[in-house]
Design a protein around this motif. Structure first.
Motif: not given
Length: 474
Positions: A78, A80, A84, A92, A95, A134, A323
């Motif tokens: 990923p 960032i 984000n 997330k 991404l 993370f 999310t």
């Protein structure tokens, strides 16, 4: 000495030796210089606290970055970006990913636990503290990575930047209009109150505990998703554009058919959006599962409770976490009719691209945008949180996502009423119901702790922080 002119736009002071007028804006001088000058705790420029300050461009020239940075799919690492970082948490949902070789090339922006991330362009001052939860990641453009010295709690710094005082310092040092930015040298000059480490830890630990609660919520949510997928056993990828539609009277393989013409009875609807290929395909697959399905309208009642009361906290599509579906009301400033909700109502946004913005009202006395359809569960169905979970699942959304029509595409409310909900084994529904309820509880408590940390920093600056609270915790 403050100028006593009525509402001046800038003030002449002896605060700093600077020539930019914005720095001396009245609200900056009054709300920052005057207050910070009288603090009883040390106030230090950020540069004295920072061990390392870097960003994406520190890895090389633009030409070198263009040559060596390669993007890939979700199997990669990923990257960032500023988008984000939202409301103090990592989002997330959108991404970018880079290759292993790119990750090794971008060694100066490798992220480690305890790094503070700070958006430096566009929406300034959004921060998170990178957590071990993370995992492996690298930094994209428009974000600073800050490693603070020993004795400085990065979670305390994060809480400070979430306050109006912290943001005003950021705003004061920003440059540009349409796309404001803050350069490294200016970031180093931001003033930060630095209390004793016990106070920093007291405040910072609230932020860290909030982060832990969100991570527990993420794990529970993922476990529910896996359990549901395993039971349902739908081995299809509805994100792909190419799919097979095969029925007794029609067969086609197409990447983008507009509608399916069929003699099958889909309740004899006339509108073409009812026969979009992906919807027809999914409905055909649902006939093959081993469980009964019920329409949303069989499990709930759709409520029409328009309200013109503007004093209640307000929920719009942007107030819902992508999310988890967790809602965060904002102060009301609404000129049009809204939906007045009750506790445990489900709000379903039918405006594309916000179809995933579905939430449960876990508090009394809020109003919601009229773009939401409001559903109240029937008394004979006891799994409210299971229903909420299924409504947010891609399996459900793909029953309606292609049917939104109009200049501002909306899904017909009857199509939402007709969403099919799998009635899976009672034990599984009960377990998902319990865990999703825990998810929302964790998120509410996480939000409460984050607000408490913010208020603690504000109390510290305003001189009314109660240090006895630290003794109580210890």
């Amino acid at each position: 000495m403050l100028n006593d002119y009525i509402k001046p736009s800038i003030l002449w002071t002896d605060v700093e030796d600077r020539i930019d007028a914005t720095f001396y804006r009245t609200d900056f001088v009054v709300s920052l210089d005057k207050i910070f000058k009288n603090l009883t705790i040390p106030v230090l420029p950020n540069r004295q606290l920072i061990h390392e300050l870097t960003d994406y461009t520190a890895n090389g020239s633009f030409e070198s970055l263009k040559k060596n940075v390669r993007y890939t799919n979700e199997t990669g690492i990923p990257m960032i970006r500023g988008k984000n970082l939202k409301n103090g948490v990592l989002d997330k949902t959108d991404l970018n990913y880079v290759t292993d070789d790119t990750y090794r090339f971008l060694k100066k922006s490798e992220l480690n636990a305890g790094d503070l991330l700070f958006t430096k362009t566009g929406t300034l001052g959004n921060t998170i503290v990178w957590s071990e939860y993370f995992g492996k990641a690298t930094l994209g453009d428009n974000i600073f990575k800050v490693r603070y010295k020993n004795g400085i709690n990065p979670y305390y710094i994060h809480a400070y930047f979430s306050t109006d005082y912290g943001y005003k310092w950021v705003e004061r040092f920003a440059q540009g209009g349409v796309q404001p930015t803050i350069i490294k040298e200016s970031f180093r000059e931001i003033k930060i109150p630095v209390p004793d480490i016990t106070i920093q830890d007291y405040i910072g630990n609230k932020v860290k505990r909030a982060e832990n609660l969100r991570e527990e919520a993420r794990i529970l949510n993922e476990e529910c998703r896996n359990e549901f997928n395993k039971v349902l056993d739908l081995k299809i990828d509805l994100k792909k554009h190419a799919f097979l539609v095969e029925m007794d009277d029609y067969k086609t393989i197409s990447s983008n058919p507009s509608i399916i013409y069929t003699t099958k009875n889909y309740e004899m609807k006339i509108a073409p959006q009812y026969y979009h290929p992906r919807r027809v395909f999914l409905l055909e697959q649902l006939k093959k599962i081993n469980f009964n399905t019920k329409k949303l309208s069989e499990l709930t009642n759709r409520i029409s409770s328009k309200s013109s009361v503007n004093s209640l906290p307000y929920v719009g599509p942007d107030c819902i976490d992508n999310t988890f579906g967790y809602l965060t009301p904002v102060p009301a400033n609404i000129k049009t009719n809204t939906v007045k909700t009750q506790k445990d109502d489900i709000l379903f946004c039918r405006l594309r691209p916000n179809l995933n913005n579905i939430t449960i009202c876990d508090m009394e006395n809020i109003q919601a945008s009229a773009e939401f359809l409001q559903y109240r569960i029937n008394k004979d169905f006891k799994y409210l949180y299971y229903l909420f979970f299924v409504l947010r699942h891609p399996f459900t959304l793909y029953q309606i996502v292609d049917t939104a029509i109009g200049d501002r595409p909306r899904v017909d409310e009857e199509l939402v009423d007709d969403i099919l909900i799998p009635i899976i084994p009672d034990e599984t529904m009960a377990n998902i119901n319990k865990n999703i309820k825990k998810v929302l509880f964790n998120l509410r408590l996480s939000n409460q702790l984050t607000l408490e940390a913010k208020r603690d920093v504000e109390s510290l600056i305003e001189g009314n922080f109660d240090e006895s609270k630290i003794i109580e915790v210890e």
